[in-house]
Write a protein that holds these residues in place. Structure first.
Motif, PDB file in Angstrom:
ATOM      1  N   ASN A  46       4.978   4.865  -1.980  1.00 39.40           N
ATOM      2  CA  ASN A  46       4.349   4.547  -0.580  1.00 39.40           C
ATOM      3  C   ASN A  46       2.786   3.998  -0.934  1.00 39.40           C
ATOM      4  O   ASN A  46       2.176   3.319   0.146  1.00 39.40           O
ATOM      5  CB  ASN A  46       4.259   5.866  -0.098  1.00 39.40           C
ATOM      6  N   THR A  50       1.661  -0.791   0.248  1.00 38.96           N
ATOM      7  CA  THR A  50       0.521  -1.411   0.984  1.00 38.96           C
ATOM      8  C   THR A  50       0.377  -2.623   0.498  1.00 38.96           C
ATOM      9  O   THR A  50      -0.823  -3.422   1.346  1.00 38.96           O
ATOM     10  CB  THR A  50      -0.619  -0.371   0.997  1.00 38.96           C
ATOM     11  N   ASP A  74       7.059  -6.281  -0.557  1.00 37.55           N
ATOM     12  CA  ASP A  74       5.748  -5.442  -0.678  1.00 37.55           C
ATOM     13  C   ASP A  74       5.905  -4.960  -2.308  1.00 37.55           C
ATOM     14  O   ASP A  74       6.672  -5.221  -2.938  1.00 37.55           O
ATOM     15  CB  ASP A  74       6.021  -4.177   0.197  1.00 37.55           C
ATOM     16  N   THR A 137      -9.312   0.788   1.870  1.00 34.95           N
ATOM     17  CA  THR A 137      -8.132  -0.359   2.105  1.00 34.95           C
ATOM     18  C   THR A 137      -6.885  -0.142   1.406  1.00 34.95           C
ATOM     19  O   THR A 137      -5.583  -0.269   1.802  1.00 34.95           O
ATOM     20  CB  THR A 137      -8.774  -1.577   1.608  1.00 34.95           C
ATOM     21  N   THR A 141      -4.008   4.174   5.426  1.00 43.33           N
ATOM     22  CA  THR A 141      -2.993   3.356   6.092  1.00 43.33           C
ATOM     23  C   THR A 141      -3.140   3.901   7.732  1.00 43.33           C
ATOM     24  O   THR A 141      -3.583   4.804   8.043  1.00 43.33           O
ATOM     25  CB  THR A 141      -1.650   3.820   5.644  1.00 43.33           C
ATOM     26  N   THR A 142      -2.456   2.895   8.601  1.00 45.11           N
ATOM     27  CA  THR A 142      -2.513   3.331  10.076  1.00 45.11           C
ATOM     28  C   THR A 142      -1.239   4.500  10.208  1.00 45.11           C
ATOM     29  O   THR A 142      -0.254   4.446   9.595  1.00 45.11           O
ATOM     30  CB  THR A 142      -2.157   2.154  10.734  1.00 45.11           C
ATOM     31  N   LEU A 145       2.208   3.015  10.137  1.00 44.47           N
ATOM     32  CA  LEU A 145       2.862   2.860   9.061  1.00 44.47           C
ATOM     33  C   LEU A 145       3.320   4.202   8.412  1.00 44.47           C
ATOM     34  O   LEU A 145       4.374   4.326   7.701  1.00 44.47           O
ATOM     35  CB  LEU A 145       1.866   2.324   8.080  1.00 44.47           C
ATOM     36  N   VAL A 146       2.390   5.332   8.616  1.00 45.11           N
ATOM     37  CA  VAL A 146       2.861   6.583   8.077  1.00 45.11           C
ATOM     38  C   VAL A 146       4.127   6.910   8.783  1.00 45.11           C
ATOM     39  O   VAL A 146       5.143   7.456   7.927  1.00 45.11           O
ATOM     40  CB  VAL A 146       1.585   7.708   8.541  1.00 45.11           C
ATOM     41  N   ILE A 203       2.289  -4.552   9.953  1.00 45.38           N
ATOM     42  CA  ILE A 203       2.374  -5.500   8.791  1.00 45.38           C
ATOM     43  C   ILE A 203       2.439  -6.835   9.159  1.00 45.38           C
ATOM     44  O   ILE A 203       2.934  -7.540   8.090  1.00 45.38           O
ATOM     45  CB  ILE A 203       3.696  -4.762   7.916  1.00 45.38           C
TER      46      ILE A 203
END
Length: 257
Positions: A46, A50, A74, A137, A141-142, A145-146, A203
């Motif tokens: 995880n 990113t 990713d 950064t 995470t937003t 996304l979580v 994303i």
């Protein structure tokens, strides 16, 4: 059976205390080790996810609306398949109940990781620390996304395990390849579809073509990884079945053991 209260009463009554300190027994076997690696893989993947990566950037190959090259994915593309391989091993050897507990453990660890990152990011940076934005950064995470990562992992892993043990209930010890591939197809597709559906806008996926491409490429890659490493998975499962003394037919149906 001697418990903590009886041990304490024995020591206070004037009778001889036990020769050694009391401790609980740790569960034996390979299950705790596999769960630890499984959980660590989920946490690391995880973080790596990113980072966006591309392969074959000098080529452009299209198959209808599907972009074959370059391959965009990713940074965790090599880790997510490993998590599903470990999930397959847990399901095949220890059953759905034990695997479900491992999935819950991984889910809790991911929540703890996200919470710790959030606290660490928002702590006041020292005057000499110059990497606050880089730290934010990489680890920040937003919520979108979580949610996508947690939902995809939770549903995908549970479906992966449930599918494998349901097939095993019918095939018993035969056709392991069918269980491994069949469970991966169901679990990985659900994981990829749920994650992309929730995280698409976060994303940078803003067209149906990009969405379909991301889902298909991710699903095909993860399934292909399962097939390529199947000889290793076979060997690991065989070793565990021989070394685990409690491996035997269950007394209840596969999903209710």
């Amino acid at each position: 059976m001697t418990d903590a209260n009886s041990l304490e009463k024995t020591a206070q009554s004037g009778h001889p205390a036990p020769d050694h300190a009391a401790f609980a027994q740790v569960a034996r076997g390979f299950y705790p080790v596999i769960v630890a690696v499984f959980t660590a893989t989920l946490i690391i993947s995880n973080i790596c996810a990113t980072k966006g990566v591309e392969f074959f950037t000098d080529s452009s190959v299209m198959l209808g609306p599907l972009q074959i090259l370059p391959i965009a994915t990713d940074g965790a593309f090599f880790l997510f398949p490993l998590a599903y391989i470990l999930g397959d091993v847990l399901s095949e050897v220890y059953g759905f109940r034990a695997t479900r507990h491992a999935i819950y453990t991984g889910f809790g660890a991911l929540l703890l990781t996200v919470g710790c990152f959030y606290v660490a990011i928002n702590l006041p940076a020292a005057g000499f620390y110059e990497n606050q934005e880089a730290f934010r950064t990489v680890l920040g995470t937003t919520p979108q996304l979580v949610l996508a990562g947690l939902a995809g992992y939770f549903v995908g892993q549970l479906l992966n395990s449930a599918t494998l043990v349901m097939i095993k209930e019918r095939t018993k010890e035969k056709h392991l390849w069918a269980r491994l591939i069949g469970s991966t197809v169901v679990g990985e597709f659900a994981d990829t579809l749920i994650f992309c559906s929730i995280a698409a806008t976060a994303i940078g996926i803003n067209t149906w073509q990009s969405f379909i491409n991301y889902v298909i490429v991710g699903f095909v890659w993860k399934t292909l990884c399962e097939v390529l490493v199947m000889p290793i998975t076979y060997r690991l499962i065989a070793v565990l079945k021989k070394t685990e003394p409690s491996y035997a037919p269950a007394k209840a149906a596969a999903l209710h053991d």
